[in-house]
Design a protein around this motif. Structure first.
Motif, PDB file in Angstrom:
ATOM      1  N   GLY A  91     103.917 -59.293 -14.982  1.00 40.24           N
ATOM      2  CA  GLY A  91     102.959 -59.232 -16.075  1.00 40.24           C
ATOM      3  C   GLY A  91     102.393 -60.597 -16.416  1.00 40.24           C
ATOM      4  O   GLY A  91     103.003 -61.637 -16.162  1.00 40.24           O
ATOM      5  N   GLU A  92     101.207 -60.592 -17.010  1.00 41.80           N
ATOM      6  CA  GLU A  92     100.499 -61.836 -17.300  1.00 41.80           C
ATOM      7  C   GLU A  92     101.221 -62.709 -18.317  1.00 41.80           C
ATOM      8  O   GLU A  92     101.049 -63.927 -18.338  1.00 41.80           O
ATOM      9  N   ASP A  93     102.029 -62.119 -19.196  1.00 37.26           N
ATOM     10  CA  ASP A  93     102.758 -62.905 -20.188  1.00 37.26           C
ATOM     11  C   ASP A  93     103.969 -63.613 -19.602  1.00 37.26           C
ATOM     12  O   ASP A  93     104.518 -64.521 -20.235  1.00 37.26           O
ATOM     13  N   ALA A  94     104.399 -63.211 -18.418  1.00 37.77           N
ATOM     14  CA  ALA A  94     105.637 -63.753 -17.854  1.00 37.77           C
ATOM     15  C   ALA A  94     105.557 -65.268 -17.685  1.00 37.77           C
ATOM     16  O   ALA A  94     106.444 -66.003 -18.135  1.00 37.77           O
ATOM     17  N   GLY A  95     104.507 -65.733 -17.040  1.00 40.40           N
ATOM     18  CA  GLY A  95     104.370 -67.174 -16.826  1.00 40.40           C
ATOM     19  C   GLY A  95     104.248 -67.936 -18.128  1.00 40.40           C
ATOM     20  O   GLY A  95     104.819 -69.022 -18.285  1.00 40.40           O
ATOM     21  N   ARG A  96     103.501 -67.366 -19.072  1.00 41.62           N
ATOM     22  CA  ARG A  96     103.312 -68.039 -20.364  1.00 41.62           C
ATOM     23  C   ARG A  96     104.640 -68.195 -21.094  1.00 41.62           C
ATOM     24  O   ARG A  96     104.915 -69.240 -21.682  1.00 41.62           O
ATOM     25  N   LEU A  97     105.484 -67.160 -21.068  1.00 39.93           N
ATOM     26  CA  LEU A  97     106.777 -67.230 -21.750  1.00 39.93           C
ATOM     27  C   LEU A  97     107.714 -68.215 -21.050  1.00 39.93           C
ATOM     28  O   LEU A  97     108.445 -68.965 -21.705  1.00 39.93           O
ATOM     29  N   LEU A  98     107.698 -68.207 -19.727  1.00 43.31           N
ATOM     30  CA  LEU A  98     108.559 -69.131 -18.999  1.00 43.31           C
ATOM     31  C   LEU A  98     108.144 -70.582 -19.208  1.00 43.31           C
ATOM     32  O   LEU A  98     108.984 -71.490 -19.135  1.00 43.31           O
ATOM     33  N   GLU A  99     106.866 -70.810 -19.486  1.00 39.17           N
ATOM     34  CA  GLU A  99     106.406 -72.165 -19.769  1.00 39.17           C
ATOM     35  C   GLU A  99     107.010 -72.731 -21.043  1.00 39.17           C
ATOM     36  O   GLU A  99     106.969 -73.938 -21.278  1.00 39.17           O
ATOM     37  N   LEU A 100     107.568 -71.862 -21.882  1.00 37.15           N
ATOM     38  CA  LEU A 100     108.231 -72.308 -23.112  1.00 37.15           C
ATOM     39  C   LEU A 100     109.702 -72.647 -22.863  1.00 37.15           C
ATOM     40  O   LEU A 100     110.422 -72.991 -23.802  1.00 37.15           O
ATOM     41  N   THR A 101     110.147 -72.541 -21.616  1.00 37.07           N
ATOM     42  CA  THR A 101     111.522 -72.876 -21.243  1.00 37.07           C
ATOM     43  C   THR A 101     111.511 -74.029 -20.243  1.00 37.07           C
ATOM     44  O   THR A 101     110.458 -74.461 -19.778  1.00 37.07           O
ATOM     45  N   GLU A 102     112.704 -74.485 -19.883  1.00 40.18           N
ATOM     46  CA  GLU A 102     112.824 -75.540 -18.877  1.00 40.18           C
ATOM     47  C   GLU A 102     112.604 -75.019 -17.459  1.00 40.18           C
ATOM     48  O   GLU A 102     112.443 -75.800 -16.526  1.00 40.18           O
ATOM     49  N   LEU A 103     112.625 -73.703 -17.282  1.00 41.14           N
ATOM     50  CA  LEU A 103     112.461 -73.120 -15.952  1.00 41.14           C
ATOM     51  C   LEU A 103     111.035 -73.311 -15.443  1.00 41.14           C
ATOM     52  O   LEU A 103     110.070 -73.051 -16.166  1.00 41.14           O
ATOM     53  N   SER A 104     110.906 -73.749 -14.206  1.00 39.65           N
ATOM     54  CA  SER A 104     109.586 -73.947 -13.601  1.00 39.65           C
ATOM     55  C   SER A 104     109.729 -73.859 -12.089  1.00 39.65           C
ATOM     56  O   SER A 104     110.849 -73.825 -11.552  1.00 39.65           O
ATOM     57  N   GLU A 105     108.622 -73.855 -11.384  1.00 37.14           N
ATOM     58  CA  GLU A 105     108.669 -73.821  -9.925  1.00 37.14           C
ATOM     59  C   GLU A 105     109.325 -75.082  -9.378  1.00 37.14           C
ATOM     60  O   GLU A 105     109.978 -75.050  -8.331  1.00 37.14           O
ATOM     61  N   VAL A 106     109.140 -76.190 -10.073  1.00 36.98           N
ATOM     62  CA  VAL A 106     109.736 -77.459  -9.640  1.00 36.98           C
ATOM     63  C   VAL A 106     111.211 -77.527 -10.015  1.00 36.98           C
ATOM     64  O   VAL A 106     112.031 -78.045  -9.258  1.00 36.98           O
ATOM     65  N   GLU A 107     111.555 -76.992 -11.197  1.00 35.61           N
ATOM     66  CA  GLU A 107     112.935 -76.992 -11.683  1.00 35.61           C
ATOM     67  C   GLU A 107     113.359 -75.549 -11.979  1.00 35.61           C
ATOM     68  O   GLU A 107     113.344 -75.111 -13.126  1.00 35.61           O
ATOM     69  N   PRO A 108     113.720 -74.784 -10.955  1.00 34.87           N
ATOM     70  CA  PRO A 108     114.018 -73.358 -11.138  1.00 34.87           C
ATOM     71  C   PRO A 108     115.450 -73.068 -11.589  1.00 34.87           C
ATOM     72  O   PRO A 108     115.870 -71.916 -11.605  1.00 34.87           O
ATOM     73  N   VAL A 109     116.218 -74.115 -11.942  1.00 37.46           N
ATOM     74  CA  VAL A 109     117.628 -73.958 -12.288  1.00 37.46           C
ATOM     75  C   VAL A 109     117.887 -74.540 -13.677  1.00 37.46           C
ATOM     76  O   VAL A 109     117.356 -75.602 -14.021  1.00 37.46           O
ATOM     77  N   VAL A 110     118.693 -73.832 -14.480  1.00 37.05           N
ATOM     78  CA  VAL A 110     119.167 -74.385 -15.747  1.00 37.05           C
ATOM     79  C   VAL A 110     120.685 -74.313 -15.782  1.00 37.05           C
ATOM     80  O   VAL A 110     121.294 -73.424 -15.189  1.00 37.05           O
ATOM     81  N   THR A 111     121.287 -75.244 -16.490  1.00 40.86           N
ATOM     82  CA  THR A 111     122.741 -75.388 -16.464  1.00 40.86           C
ATOM     83  C   THR A 111     123.429 -74.468 -17.472  1.00 40.86           C
ATOM     84  O   THR A 111     122.784 -73.679 -18.165  1.00 40.86           O
ATOM     85  N   VAL A 112     124.748 -74.632 -17.578  1.00 44.81           N
ATOM     86  CA  VAL A 112     125.570 -73.786 -18.439  1.00 44.81           C
ATOM     87  C   VAL A 112     125.162 -73.953 -19.901  1.00 44.81           C
ATOM     88  O   VAL A 112     124.914 -75.068 -20.370  1.00 44.81           O
ATOM     89  N   THR A 113     125.075 -72.839 -20.620  1.00 48.67           N
ATOM     90  CA  THR A 113     124.771 -72.880 -22.039  1.00 48.67           C
ATOM     91  C   THR A 113     126.029 -72.607 -22.841  1.00 48.67           C
ATOM     92  O   THR A 113     127.100 -72.344 -22.282  1.00 48.67           O
ATOM     93  N   ARG A 114     125.897 -72.651 -24.178  1.00 49.43           N
ATOM     94  CA  ARG A 114     127.081 -72.576 -25.030  1.00 49.43           C
ATOM     95  C   ARG A 114     127.703 -71.182 -25.073  1.00 49.43           C
ATOM     96  O   ARG A 114     128.836 -71.023 -25.506  1.00 49.43           O
ATOM     97  N   GLU A 115     126.979 -70.154 -24.671  1.00 48.66           N
ATOM     98  CA  GLU A 115     127.556 -68.820 -24.623  1.00 48.66           C
ATOM     99  C   GLU A 115     126.993 -68.062 -23.428  1.00 48.66           C
ATOM    100  O   GLU A 115     125.916 -68.389 -22.923  1.00 48.66           O
ATOM    101  N   THR A 116     127.716 -67.062 -22.981  1.00 52.47           N
ATOM    102  CA  THR A 116     127.276 -66.311 -21.805  1.00 52.47           C
ATOM    103  C   THR A 116     126.016 -65.501 -22.106  1.00 52.47           C
ATOM    104  O   THR A 116     125.853 -64.951 -23.189  1.00 52.47           O
ATOM    105  N   LEU A 117     125.149 -65.446 -21.120  1.00 49.52           N
ATOM    106  CA  LEU A 117     123.930 -64.654 -21.242  1.00 49.52           C
ATOM    107  C   LEU A 117     124.056 -63.313 -20.513  1.00 49.52           C
ATOM    108  O   LEU A 117     123.123 -62.515 -20.527  1.00 49.52           O
ATOM    109  N   GLN A 118     125.185 -63.083 -19.918  1.00 45.08           N
ATOM    110  CA  GLN A 118     125.385 -61.870 -19.125  1.00 45.08           C
ATOM    111  C   GLN A 118     125.088 -60.574 -19.892  1.00 45.08           C
ATOM    112  O   GLN A 118     124.415 -59.683 -19.352  1.00 45.08           O
ATOM    113  N   PRO A 119     125.544 -60.406 -21.143  1.00 44.31           N
ATOM    114  CA  PRO A 119     125.293 -59.134 -21.847  1.00 44.31           C
ATOM    115  C   PRO A 119     123.817 -58.798 -22.005  1.00 44.31           C
ATOM    116  O   PRO A 119     123.443 -57.621 -22.022  1.00 44.31           O
ATOM    117  N   PHE A 120     122.962 -59.811 -22.114  1.00 46.80           N
ATOM    118  CA  PHE A 120     121.530 -59.548 -22.309  1.00 46.80           C
ATOM    119  C   PHE A 120     120.874 -59.042 -21.031  1.00 46.80           C
ATOM    120  O   PHE A 120     119.866 -58.341 -21.076  1.00 46.80           O
TER     121      PHE A 120
END
Length: 283
Positions: A91-120
């Motif tokens: 969807g067209e909003d996907a790229g726009r929403l991801l631009e608000l995060t550290e995830l990008s084509e150049v940096e497609p990886v983010v490190t461990v966060t303070r709580e697990t994201l698995q349930p979501f």
């Protein structure tokens, strides 16, 4: 089926495609490209992602994303293969929403966060074929991405124009409230009052109060032209509890009273159209 659920309609926003859980094994994918976004969260174990000429070694608690048409190759560590959950979306909003995060084509990886994201991720999988189930799946996908926006926010690139934009957006979304105040706008934008006023005036040519009035009058003009609402209802609809005061402000802005403006832009009646088509006997 309602056309709102047609795939091409959903694709203009953000929609869930599929998701799942991959237990620890030697499954690998690529090298190749995908047509969709695919977000992965590593539950345990290790693996490797290769993309864009770079190699990323990944551990439990980290996430990686695949971008559409971006060549990738990922595979587990043979001695400690990863277990992960994943979700695909588009969807067209996907790229726009991801631009608000550290995830990008150049940096497609983010490190461990303070709580697990698995349930979501598990929530996002809960999809079905009915319209309400698809809507819920899309909403859960947004919830999942909201946590990535919270835990991995992109550094804001705010300048004075951005603050002015935020103030204008807030006004345009809340002009209809009679209780809307300059103090409320300053608080929403979170900027020092006099500084915002100077920047706002410089960018728009109007004070904050003048901009509120212009939004209200512009919307009032639209309603008087098309809605068929009585003037009192138009006044309430654009943030004025007092129809007489609304009329005074409207006339000052347009040189017409609301009733005169409504008559000026009224559609001609059938009788008026017929008379206009009659030949002029004076010719």
């Amino acid at each position: 089926m309602n056309p709102i659920w047609h795939e091409s309609s959903r694709a203009s926003h953000l929609y869930f495609i599929s998701g799942g859980h991959k237990p620890a094994n030697l499954h690998q994918w690529g090298p190749g490209v995908r047509d969709v976004y695919a977000l992965h969260y590593i539950i345990r174990g290790q693996g490797t992602l290769e993309t864009g000429g770079r190699v990323f070694q990944l551990d439990a608690g980290e996430s990686f994303i695949i971008f559409p048409q971006k060549e990738i190759y990922y595979y587990p560590d043979p001695h400690d293969p990863w277990e992960y959950v994943w979700v695909e979306f588009s969807g067209e909003d996907a790229g726009r929403l991801l631009e608000l995060t550290e995830l990008s084509e150049v940096e497609p990886v983010v490190t461990v966060t303070r709580e697990t994201l698995q349930p979501f991720f598990h929530l996002a999988w809960n999809a079905g074929a009915s319209p309400y189930e698809m809507l819920r799946a899309d909403a859960r996908l947004r919830l999942l991405l909201s946590y990535y926006m919270e835990y991995y926010p992109k550094e804001p690139q705010m300048d004075t124009k951005d603050y002015v934009w935020l103030a204008r957006k807030y006004i345009e979304q809340n002009y209809w409230k009679p209780t809307l105040t300059v103090t409320e706008i300053v608080k929403a934008v979170n900027l020092e009052r006099s500084y915002l006023f100077r920047r706002f005036k410089g960018a728009t040519g109007k004070s904050v109060l003048e901009y509120i009035t212009s939004c209200r009058i512009r919307r009032a003009c639209e309603l008087l032209k098309m809605s068929g609402l009585p003037i009192q209802s138009v006044a309430y609809s654009v943030g004025y509890n007092d129809p007489l005061y609304f009329s005074k402000v409207f006339k000052k802005a347009t040189s017409h009273t609301p009733s005169a403006y409504m008559m000026l832009h009224a559609e001609p009646t059938e009788l008026q159209r017929n008379r206009a088509q009659l030949p002029d006997s004076r010719k």
